[in-house]
Design a protein around this motif. Structure first.
Motif, PDB file in Angstrom:
ATOM      1  N   ALA A 572      40.738   6.796   7.369  1.00  0.00           N
ATOM      2  CA  ALA A 572      39.655   7.288   8.219  1.00  0.00           C
ATOM      3  C   ALA A 572      38.592   8.028   7.415  1.00  0.00           C
ATOM      4  CB  ALA A 572      40.218   8.199   9.305  1.00  0.00           C
ATOM      5  N   ALA A 573      39.002   8.690   6.335  1.00  0.00           N
ATOM      6  CA  ALA A 573      38.060   9.495   5.548  1.00  0.00           C
ATOM      7  C   ALA A 573      37.415   8.711   4.405  1.00  0.00           C
ATOM      8  CB  ALA A 573      38.774  10.724   4.975  1.00  0.00           C
ATOM      9  N   LEU A 574      37.946   7.552   4.082  1.00  0.00           N
ATOM     10  CA  LEU A 574      37.475   6.804   2.907  1.00  0.00           C
ATOM     11  C   LEU A 574      36.167   6.084   3.209  1.00  0.00           C
ATOM     12  CD1 LEU A 574      38.194   5.964   0.011  1.00  0.00           C
ATOM     13  CD2 LEU A 574      39.458   4.030   0.965  1.00  0.00           C
ATOM     14  N   THR A 575      35.175   6.326   2.358  1.00  0.00           N
ATOM     15  CA  THR A 575      33.886   5.645   2.483  1.00  0.00           C
ATOM     16  C   THR A 575      33.910   4.415   1.586  1.00  0.00           C
ATOM     17  OG1 THR A 575      32.786   7.773   2.858  1.00  0.00           O
ATOM     18  CG2 THR A 575      31.400   5.884   2.273  1.00  0.00           C
ATOM     19  N   LEU A 576      34.109   3.255   2.192  1.00  0.00           N
ATOM     20  CA  LEU A 576      34.291   2.032   1.418  1.00  0.00           C
ATOM     21  C   LEU A 576      32.961   1.369   1.129  1.00  0.00           C
ATOM     22  CD1 LEU A 576      37.385   0.556   3.287  1.00  0.00           C
ATOM     23  CD2 LEU A 576      37.347   1.587   1.015  1.00  0.00           C
ATOM     24  N   SER A 608      36.018   3.036  -7.030  1.00  0.00           N
ATOM     25  CA  SER A 608      36.639   4.118  -7.799  1.00  0.00           C
ATOM     26  C   SER A 608      36.042   5.469  -7.435  1.00  0.00           C
ATOM     27  CB  SER A 608      36.487   3.850  -9.303  1.00  0.00           C
ATOM     28  OG  SER A 608      37.186   2.685  -9.686  1.00  0.00           O
ATOM     29  N   ARG A 609      34.711   5.522  -7.296  1.00  0.00           N
ATOM     30  CA  ARG A 609      34.063   6.791  -6.915  1.00  0.00           C
ATOM     31  C   ARG A 609      34.517   7.248  -5.536  1.00  0.00           C
ATOM     32  NH1 ARG A 609      29.544   4.256  -9.342  1.00  0.00           N
ATOM     33  NH2 ARG A 609      28.787   3.611  -7.271  1.00  0.00           N
ATOM     34  N   ALA A 610      34.636   6.302  -4.605  1.00  0.00           N
ATOM     35  CA  ALA A 610      35.076   6.659  -3.258  1.00  0.00           C
ATOM     36  C   ALA A 610      36.495   7.216  -3.273  1.00  0.00           C
ATOM     37  CB  ALA A 610      34.986   5.438  -2.339  1.00  0.00           C
ATOM     38  N   LEU A 611      37.348   6.642  -4.099  1.00  0.00           N
ATOM     39  CA  LEU A 611      38.724   7.121  -4.170  1.00  0.00           C
ATOM     40  C   LEU A 611      38.803   8.486  -4.844  1.00  0.00           C
ATOM     41  CD1 LEU A 611      40.496   3.761  -5.093  1.00  0.00           C
ATOM     42  CD2 LEU A 611      40.646   5.013  -2.929  1.00  0.00           C
ATOM     43  N   VAL A 612      37.950   8.726  -5.848  1.00  0.00           N
ATOM     44  CA  VAL A 612      37.908  10.050  -6.472  1.00  0.00           C
ATOM     45  C   VAL A 612      37.465  11.094  -5.458  1.00  0.00           C
ATOM     46  CG1 VAL A 612      36.699  11.453  -8.186  1.00  0.00           C
ATOM     47  CG2 VAL A 612      37.580   9.207  -8.821  1.00  0.00           C
ATOM     48  N   GLU A 613      36.449  10.767  -4.671  1.00  0.00           N
ATOM     49  CA  GLU A 613      35.989  11.711  -3.641  1.00  0.00           C
ATOM     50  C   GLU A 613      37.085  11.970  -2.618  1.00  0.00           C
ATOM     51  OE1 GLU A 613      32.509   9.980  -2.022  1.00  0.00           O
ATOM     52  OE2 GLU A 613      31.297  10.229  -3.848  1.00  0.00           O
ATOM     53  N   LEU A 614      37.794  10.921  -2.233  1.00  0.00           N
ATOM     54  CA  LEU A 614      38.889  11.095  -1.281  1.00  0.00           C
ATOM     55  C   LEU A 614      39.955  12.023  -1.838  1.00  0.00           C
ATOM     56  CD1 LEU A 614      40.463  10.257   1.298  1.00  0.00           C
ATOM     57  CD2 LEU A 614      41.409   8.364  -0.061  1.00  0.00           C
ATOM     58  N   GLN A 615      40.355  11.795  -3.096  1.00  0.00           N
ATOM     59  CA  GLN A 615      41.369  12.644  -3.714  1.00  0.00           C
ATOM     60  C   GLN A 615      40.874  14.086  -3.844  1.00  0.00           C
ATOM     61  OE1 GLN A 615      44.202  11.254  -3.450  1.00  0.00           O
ATOM     62  NE2 GLN A 615      44.837  10.647  -5.510  1.00  0.00           N
ATOM     63  N   GLY A 616      39.584  14.244  -4.153  1.00  0.00           N
ATOM     64  CA  GLY A 616      39.032  15.591  -4.255  1.00  0.00           C
ATOM     65  C   GLY A 616      39.101  16.352  -2.943  1.00  0.00           C
ATOM     66  N   VAL A 617      38.760  15.670  -1.844  1.00  0.00           N
ATOM     67  CA  VAL A 617      38.819  16.317  -0.532  1.00  0.00           C
ATOM     68  C   VAL A 617      40.255  16.683  -0.186  1.00  0.00           C
ATOM     69  CG1 VAL A 617      38.456  15.956   1.938  1.00  0.00           C
ATOM     70  CG2 VAL A 617      36.720  15.219   0.295  1.00  0.00           C
ATOM     71  N   ARG A 618      41.176  15.770  -0.467  1.00  0.00           N
ATOM     72  CA  ARG A 618      42.579  16.038  -0.148  1.00  0.00           C
ATOM     73  C   ARG A 618      43.131  17.173  -1.008  1.00  0.00           C
ATOM     74  NH1 ARG A 618      45.088  12.585   3.126  1.00  0.00           N
ATOM     75  NH2 ARG A 618      47.128  13.196   2.289  1.00  0.00           N
TER      76      ARG A 618
END
Length: 636
Positions: A572-576, A608-618
């Protein structure tokens, strides 16, 4: 300052004040201690500047751990690129790149750097002549050729790599050579010593021990040596004036780093070649789909010998099974592991030298089944598969280790067992009975042979554990090829052909009556590629199939593994990026689920950038971490 904190939302440089008393020791690349989030943590100095953009008061460094600059600017930039490529943090990458400090070793001086210009360029050109000879001249004159090299069967590839490094050293530049395991390291180490002379190269491996590994690392970092050899741990070596990166057998799964962010050695070296403007050699007897992609896109040139030379040097390859006459005498011959053709080839080969048999499984009897109804034998305690660890021992569970001396089939009640899959020890036992006066040796698991002599003997090895024979094997037999092709994996056919080619390349040339006998289905495309000795053609067909199915390397894949609730929140939070597809989730290990995200190759950096942002938020919200892998090697 790069602080050693493996949290995505803190993966950025921080400014610190350098106290006057630490001024001399705080140099770019040095280790320091800083105060961060209420505790002392490690850090690396990226650069010294006169002013800071930070509007507030800067915290001072706690202390300088060492004045040794262990993080070079090139490796610092590389760590950022690798972290971005694999959706990880620079902190995790630097743990792979810079070995732990060994204070006693650091106080010792490294030997002075040898003078450049060593090596016999003419010998190198002769060695590489079957492939055209232009590579050596380009390396020796400061060029940066990039090639995907298909080695001839039986080629002395360690010496060829050593000559390439010597030619690069002639131009005053360094080389970085990566191989899969310690046996390959030993072979290339000996070749480099023979070609360059003693003391002109360093060996970097993770199993060398803290002191020895750090000593070799410092010799490279200080510029004492410019030629580095190692396993995947050497991919980040800070070679001065790097001019060549080379990778042998890039399809080997040992190149896939098992620690976050899970980078692949091939991608690390190719990134270095791109960023540092170096030559690149990706070589092997087989060719991966990624290697073929490099050629098709024009990033690298195809370096292979002409087909006439390949036919002259390749052993005779034949695929065999049970003949019609054998089936008339014995219908069970259809599933026999050693058809008459293979038996005759072994007997003939033993008249001239050693014979290699490759079997896909380790152990004695790798799996068991009821000999009446063929139902797989299972443990009564945990339902795990039973196997025979060695002769004269009862069936034992592979999962919990419980012996089952009184096993009975749950379907028919029968107590008899059969072994549909045999390991290398049981295969060696059967061959010892078939050839009673011939020595039989095994290689696999914890007991791997490096080399065997030219005397007649039988060598039974698992894939990847085949020893090199002096003068080559008179015959190579590949058993149970169906078993290697039965794995439910994206790379099953590619990996099977790679292992078969690596074993078959150990045979003598066809001109010296070298033979390879394959027990399998002659119609299988991978076996047909082996018969024709056409790894590049097979890789091209595999690449075309993957392109049509939108699979790597034509696309980029990312897997997210975690609990069901965490995956739902992450989705839900991932910006693909545009064109992304979500596949799954499906069950994974340890009661977790796995979600696959697929995007076009051009959208890989955005993913990759989207996944880094997701991990950062988490991380900032202190939510459970998800395991994120970009382009995993195995995808079942």
């Amino acid at each position: 300052m790069l602080v050693d904190v493996p949290l995505a939302h803190l993966d950025r440089p921080f400014d610190y004040l350098v106290p006057r008393k630490l001024d001399a020791d705080v140099v770019p690349g040095a280790r320091v201690k800083v105060r961060f989030a209420g505790q002392d943590v490690d850090g690396f100095v990226l650069e010294r500047v006169a002013e800071s953009d930070h509007p507030g008061r800067l915290a001072p460094l706690r202390r300088a751990v060492s004045a040794e600059p262990v993080l070079s600017p090139a490796v610092g930039r590389l760590s950022k690129l690798v972290a971005a490529r694999y959706a990880g943090t620079r902190s995790d990458v630097l743990r792979l790149a810079v070995p732990p400090r060994h204070a006693t070793t650091e106080k010792q001086e490294s030997a002075p750097a040898p003078a450049p210009g060593c090596g016999d360029t003419e010998a190198a050109e002769r060695a590489w002549q079957p492939y055209g000879g232009g590579l050596v001249d380009a390396l020796a004159t400061g060029g940066t050729p990039r090639v995907v090299w298909t080695a001839l069967p039986g080629a002395d590839w360690p010496t060829l790599l050593a000559h390439a490094a010597a030619a690069t050293l002639t131009s005053g530049r360094g080389s970085l050579l990566c191989v899969p395991d310690h046996r390959d390291v030993a072979r290339v180490d000996a070749a480099l010593t023979a070609v360059l002379g003693a003391g002109r190269h360093a060996v970097l491996t993770a199993d060398a021990g803290p002191a020895e590994r750090y000593r070799a690392f410092l010799a490279v970092s200080r510029g004492a040596v410019q030629v580095v050899l190692g396993t995947r741990a050497a991919a980040f070596a800070p070679v001065h004036r790097l001019g060549l990166v080379a990778l042998w057998d890039d399809g080997d799964d040992l190149y896939a780093e098992p620690r976050a962010p899970y980078p692949h050695t091939r991608e690390v070296l190719l990134t270095r070649a791109q960023e540092e403007g170096t030559a690149a050699v990706v070589g092997g007897f087989a060719r991966t789909v990624e290697g073929e992609y490099l050629v098709r896109t024009g990033w690298a040139a195809d370096l292979a010998a002409p087909r006439t030379v390949v036919r002259a040097t390749a052993p005779q390859v034949a695929v065999t099974g049970a003949t019609d006459r054998e089936l008339e005498r014995d219908p069970g011959a259809r599933t026999a592991r050693l058809p008459r053709t293979a038996y005759d080839a072994i007997r003939t080969g033993l008249e001239h030298g050693p014979v290699l048999l490759q079997t896909p499984r380790q152990g004695y009897a790798a799996s068991l089944a009821c000999d009446r109804c063929r139902t797989p034998a299972r443990c009564r305690t945990c339902q795990g598969p039973l196997h025979l660890p060695r002769p004269a021992e009862p069936p034992t569970c592979r999962w919990c280790g419980t012996p089952e001396p009184q096993w009975a089939c749950g379907e028919c009640g029968n107590r008899g067992l059969r072994a549909p899959v045999l390991g290398e020890r049981r295969t060696a036992e059967e061959l010892g009975r078939a050839f009673p006066r011939v020595p039989v040796r095994t290689s696999g698991g914890d007991h791997v042979l490096a080399q065997v002599d030219a005397k007649p003997s039988l060598v039974v090895a698992t894939p990847g554990a085949e020893p090199v024979a002096e003068g080559g094997y008179a015959c190579v037999v590949l058993l149970d090829t169906w078993l290697m092709l039965s794995r439910p994996d994206l790379r099953t056919a590619e990996e099977s052909l790679r292992r078969w080619l690596n074993a078959a390349a150990l045979a003598r040339p066809g001109q010296q009556d070298g033979r390879v006998v394959v027990v399998g289905d002659p119609a299988d495309p991978a076996l047909q590629a082996l018969v024709r000795w056409d790894p590049s053609g097979f890789a091209g067909r595999e690449m075309a199939e993957r392109q049509s199915a939108h699979l790597p390397p034509a696309s980029r894949l990312a897997t997210l593994t975690g609990a069901e609730d965490d995956l739902e929140a992450a989705t839900a939070a991932l910006t693909l990026p545009e064109g992304a597809e979500l596949l799954g989730p499906v069950p994974a290990d340890d009661d977790q689920l796995r979600l696959v995200v697929r995007v076009p190759r051009a959208a890989g950096p955005a993913l990759s950038r989207a996944l880094v942002e997701l991990q950062g938020v988490r991380d900032a919200k202190k939510l459970p971490a998800l395991r994120v892998q970009i382009d995993p090697v195995a995808l079942e």
